[in-house]
Design a protein around this motif. Sequence first.
Motif, PDB file in Angstrom:
ATOM      1  N   ASP A 267     -81.605  10.768   6.119  1.00  0.00           N
ATOM      2  CA  ASP A 267     -81.635   9.931   7.096  1.00  0.00           C
ATOM      3  C   ASP A 267     -80.879  10.025   8.892  1.00  0.00           C
ATOM      4  N   PRO A 268     -81.414  11.637   9.439  1.00  0.00           N
ATOM      5  CA  PRO A 268     -80.637  12.207  10.476  1.00  0.00           C
ATOM      6  C   PRO A 268     -80.486  10.643  11.464  1.00  0.00           C
ATOM      7  N   LYS A 269     -79.525  10.509  11.855  1.00  0.00           N
ATOM      8  CA  LYS A 269     -79.882   9.760  13.403  1.00  0.00           C
ATOM      9  C   LYS A 269     -79.025  10.189  14.059  1.00  0.00           C
ATOM     10  N   THR A 273     -79.891  15.839  15.181  1.00  0.00           N
ATOM     11  CA  THR A 273     -80.038  16.828  13.522  1.00  0.00           C
ATOM     12  C   THR A 273     -81.764  16.812  13.594  1.00  0.00           C
ATOM     13  N   GLN A 274     -82.266  15.367  14.169  1.00  0.00           N
ATOM     14  CA  GLN A 274     -83.934  14.993  13.707  1.00  0.00           C
ATOM     15  C   GLN A 274     -84.288  16.977  14.063  1.00  0.00           C
ATOM     16  N   SER A 278     -86.591  19.320  11.450  1.00  0.00           N
ATOM     17  CA  SER A 278     -87.935  18.930  11.453  1.00  0.00           C
ATOM     18  C   SER A 278     -88.264  20.664  11.594  1.00  0.00           C
TER      19      SER A 278
END
Length: 432
Positions: A267-269, A273-274, A278
Amino acid sequence: MVEEELIIGRNLKKFFPIKTGLTSRSNIYVKAVNDVDIVIKKGEVVGLVGETGCGKSTLGRLLIRLIEPSGGELYFSPPPEVLNKIKSNQKLSDEELKNYSIFHMHKNKLREMRKKFNIVFQDPYSSLDPRMLIKDIVAEPLFSFGWKKKDAYARVQELLEKVGLPAEFMYRFPHELSGGQRQRVAIARALSLSPEFIVLDEPTSALDVSVQAQVLNLLEDLRKEFNLTMLFITHHILVVRHISDRIMVMYLGKIVESAMKDEIFKDPKHPYTQALLSSVPIPDPRVKIERIILEGDVPSPINPPNGCFFHPRCRYAFEPCGFTTDELIEPLRFVLDNKRNPEMGNAEIQEMNVIDDLNMEVTFNNPVQQGVVESIIQKEKEQTRALYGIKEISVNGNLLKIKMHEPVDPKLKDIGNEHLVACHLVNPPEIK
């Protein structure tokens, strides 16, 4: 895992001055580490990830005072009474700073402290002296602390065996070893004085993939055997998943997210980081993932953006993130073009005058209507996110005045389960 804090950094800064000549003094600085707070617990392996140039290696070297700080405080294993003062932001006495702050210690005490931390550099080709035998390279830290040759070389043989190298390697030069073998020598040298904390500065990036796996497995075994605390620096987020307990994500000199590794991958916020996650390939053609392509280039650490440093590349940036009038010039010229939006009529931009970061004026050749401009800006926001930075506009004939929202610097906030995020999406400020 023991919950005792071993490394505590508060407001760490490292700025490198830029000089234009041999004798000139400059007020221009590269802000490599910019106001970083960090805590590393005893026995923990923390992975530090981010793009090249974000300040990872500088932070690692700062934590063992290989380079001098520009600001902040760094504490190594403070006693409970001092730790409580640090956590409650109380001022420490001069005596406490001299005893427990790495940045304030007398050089003799700091020298003794150096037994407790060490570093493995990225490039095993350049971190070993080519003129020295392996036995002398590994024994050098021992000699500097008064070990006798017989005892030092016995320790070297023991360490080489620990890292998977036979004793005869003691009498070889670095050029006679492969890259993986050189890095094992570097690890043995880092372990020579039985340190508590080791900085691993991209120790596998210069190695072949198969050798990387061997070195990672070796580090994992050594960590368990010696109860080591480690900071593992890399730009490859999958590498830290293999070895780390907790992951910190760094961007342009700041920590933007920190959490246990499973939490980061699940659960990257933070949008950065997302985007990093990816880009990780999944070896299953049936799994579809959304690849997040970051817009633009990494901003200069000499002049980082206002507010959130990541906002120029963020697909979610909104009002308080820090848009400035400079960032608005090209987007505004684009959306107020009467060829793109015919409702502008015959009005064309004649001049754009930036007054400061938050105010600008746009002059048209013909009068414009405020309602039309407001409607276009509202319509174009999703495609041109810099328009979110506009707080208010006013029109007087052919003069358009624009005022921007005040930028807000996001701070690391614990959103639960020791998951820290510095992003307005998880901690939105009040928009005035």
